[in-house]
Write a protein that holds these residues in place. Sequence first.
Motif, mmCIF file in Angstrom:
data_model
loop_
_atom_site.group_PDB
_atom_site.id
_atom_site.type_symbol
_atom_site.label_atom_id
_atom_site.label_comp_id
_atom_site.label_asym_id
_atom_site.label_seq_id
_atom_site.Cartn_x
_atom_site.Cartn_y
_atom_site.Cartn_z
ATOM 1 N N ARG A 128 -0.820 -9.148 4.370
ATOM 2 C CA ARG A 128 0.575 -9.219 3.937
ATOM 3 C C ARG A 128 1.478 -9.794 5.014
ATOM 4 O O ARG A 128 2.523 -10.367 4.708
ATOM 5 N N ALA A 179 -3.372 -11.756 -5.391
ATOM 6 C CA ALA A 179 -2.357 -10.821 -4.923
ATOM 7 C C ALA A 179 -2.873 -9.415 -5.109
ATOM 8 O O ALA A 179 -3.581 -9.142 -6.035
ATOM 9 N N HIS A 215 2.625 -6.208 -6.603
ATOM 10 C CA HIS A 215 2.413 -4.791 -6.354
ATOM 11 C C HIS A 215 2.113 -4.025 -7.630
ATOM 12 O O HIS A 215 2.058 -2.818 -7.624
ATOM 13 N N ASP A 222 9.060 -6.552 -7.916
ATOM 14 C CA ASP A 222 8.510 -6.777 -6.581
ATOM 15 C C ASP A 222 9.581 -7.441 -5.712
ATOM 16 O O ASP A 222 9.623 -8.662 -5.596
ATOM 17 N N ASN A 252 8.884 -10.428 -2.962
ATOM 18 C CA ASN A 252 8.125 -11.565 -3.467
ATOM 19 C C ASN A 252 8.745 -12.853 -2.955
ATOM 20 O O ASN A 252 9.814 -13.268 -3.420
ATOM 21 N N THR A 256 2.256 -11.405 -3.196
ATOM 22 C CA THR A 256 1.787 -10.059 -3.476
ATOM 23 C C THR A 256 2.351 -9.549 -4.783
ATOM 24 O O THR A 256 3.553 -9.531 -4.979
ATOM 25 N N ALA A 284 -0.368 -0.812 1.795
ATOM 26 C CA ALA A 284 -0.599 -1.215 3.173
ATOM 27 C C ALA A 284 -0.018 -0.228 4.147
ATOM 28 O O ALA A 284 1.005 0.380 3.930
ATOM 29 N N SER A 292 -2.737 -4.840 5.571
ATOM 30 C CA SER A 292 -1.458 -5.035 6.259
ATOM 31 C C SER A 292 -1.406 -6.393 6.941
ATOM 32 O O SER A 292 -0.388 -7.095 6.896
ATOM 33 N N ARG A 318 8.166 -14.843 4.493
ATOM 34 C CA ARG A 318 7.096 -15.789 4.751
ATOM 35 C C ARG A 318 7.595 -16.875 5.695
ATOM 36 O O ARG A 318 8.016 -17.945 5.287
#
Length: 681
Positions: free
Chosen positions: A149, A108, A47, A569, A572, A45, A115, A146, A603
């Motif tokens: 993500r 991204a 931002h 970010d 990340n 992502t 979100a 959302s 993640r």
Amino acid sequence: MEGREDEGHRSDVGWNRLPDYGIRYRRPGRKAGLSVTGCDGGRKTDHNGPLELEPHRPLENQPQRLGWGTGVACRQFLDLRHRLRKGVCSILRPRRLRAFLVVVLLVAFGKGFGALSQQGVPIRSTEQAEQAPPASFDVLYQSGISSLRAGQADRAVEALTQAVRLNPNSKPARCALGQAFINAGQQVESIEQFQKCVELAPSDLQSQYNLGQAYLRLALTTAGKVLESGDTSSYARRIFAENYVGKKAFTEAETQYRLALQGEPEARDLHLAIGDLYLRMGKPVQARAEFRKVLDGIPVSLAARYRLAEVDFLQGDFASALAWLRSAIRLDPGFLRSHADFPELAASGSSLGDVCSRLSKFALTAPDDSALTFLKGTCRRNLPPRTLRMPGNAVSGDTRPPALVSAGDGHELTASELCLAGLCKACEDRLRSALTARFANTETVSEVGQCEYEAGDYESAYRYFLDLAKQDAKHLASLYWLQESARRLAAQSFDRIRQIDPDSYLVHVLSARSWEEQQQTARAIQEYKAAIARRPDAVNVRVLLGHLQWKWQQYDDALQQLMEALRLDPANPAASYLVGDIWVQKHDPEKALPYLNKALSLRPGFLNAEASLGRALAQLGRFQAALEELNTVASADQDGSIHYQLYQVYLKLGRNDDAKAALAVSEGIRSRHKGVLLDLP
């Protein structure tokens, strides 16, 4: 991972070779490294803007050797240069985009996609969504973002599909749904959504970019399917040859083309490809011989005539070049209108300048006609203004697709030969009657698709070959031409970016990726920095640059870019992983742990981070914890490096039998891939 730096840099090589910062990702509930629904995975992502990047799964680190292995879905197909298929009727090859050869930067979402918390957001049924007031679009849209993500692709697809039903003209929702389909492994559906994005905003750079990368992703996956069928098929040989051409390993490319020709002795387009290869190698005599072979088999071949004109033009034999072009015009009066890129295989601008200087003298006494005007226009297009004085008027800038001629009706040629000859209308006329029959066979549909491809209608060709691939997922010809069509469509999308804004930061990113794949690291870094100068808040570009520097062990420079990316970010996962792994490489595991743990919290299933964490724990002497981490990712080991780490950890724990077994597995993996890995030039 021990021993990985012995070739001067580090690499990501595995299921697919994409600019994904070395990320391997497995979805919850699936065995690590074994989920193969396409070249996609977790997402990164940004931002701070709309450029979309996406890490992929599964990708394993190993010494930088490029390989194509059977059973490996998308193994490094992006390392190919885009070797355009030769022998097509139109010879309509878009200008070679260095960017297309290598680039598939992924998606991204920017700040505008803020979100909502996913908890407490109801996902309504289709009927409820259709009856909901307009405000429910925002709820569904934010719920979809959302879910994206959070890595919940299926739920994102559900929510965003309902949002699109409520507002079909919402470009953000369409693009988000396209990304959700990517993460769900539904590549064709993602292309459909990104096509809608382009329709809604034709001049939007990001929409064009998303569509191009979606096509290219499908091409990668489809090429992987061709390779899975066996690395000795003629279509696999074509892919290997294209890979070598991209590396400028022309001798190896010729070998692969010759092997492909053994499997397809009637494939005259392979002679054209070999001829083009000889032109690149500076062997015009051999090139001319290959083109003559095509002309001997198909006397009306526009493709061969065009190539022979190209050879003679570059050799300065203008009378012969004009003769070939005039013979092509007699077969198709509209032929030259579609070839603004002539000569498509010209060498450097300086050599072309010498050729054009001689042409200007030749043109003073030569009779003027459309063929000569075409050659003079070639020099005007390819050389800077005022470089030379060329008598006569400039050729029209018309670059429309070639006229579909019917001149082949008087020739005893098969439909495929008509396509190769350039007589596209005759080809289509013969095939469409069969295509409209109640039960059109695969070969007929495939030939129609090739006609469309060779006429420059790549969208129609894509649809034909996609239908065939759905009917028969193992039909190699359909798969090969599907990926070719998709790659050409990707090239067109990337070309439009250059046309819309030649100085866009995206253009610099595309160029950087091209230089990176050519191992021109300094030039790649320069282009990345140019992109960052035009968009300092583009987190993803900083991560790409940091990833490149990480790969070449320029750790201090990489840290500078990656730490700035994390400042912009903090959530990340890619940047967190790379920073953590750099500290592992520097043998400072205490500094590495916070970043690696953060990457995994952001993640889950991030395989590279898990492998790096295992090494960090081993450096700290926490061997049992390291063992648990490494066993988590062992099934995704693509090069034997993870099992080699396991071997070392087992030795530290005194488990010699387990160490011996792990070492055997590591050596077995390395041995299996030894025969298919290709050395970098």
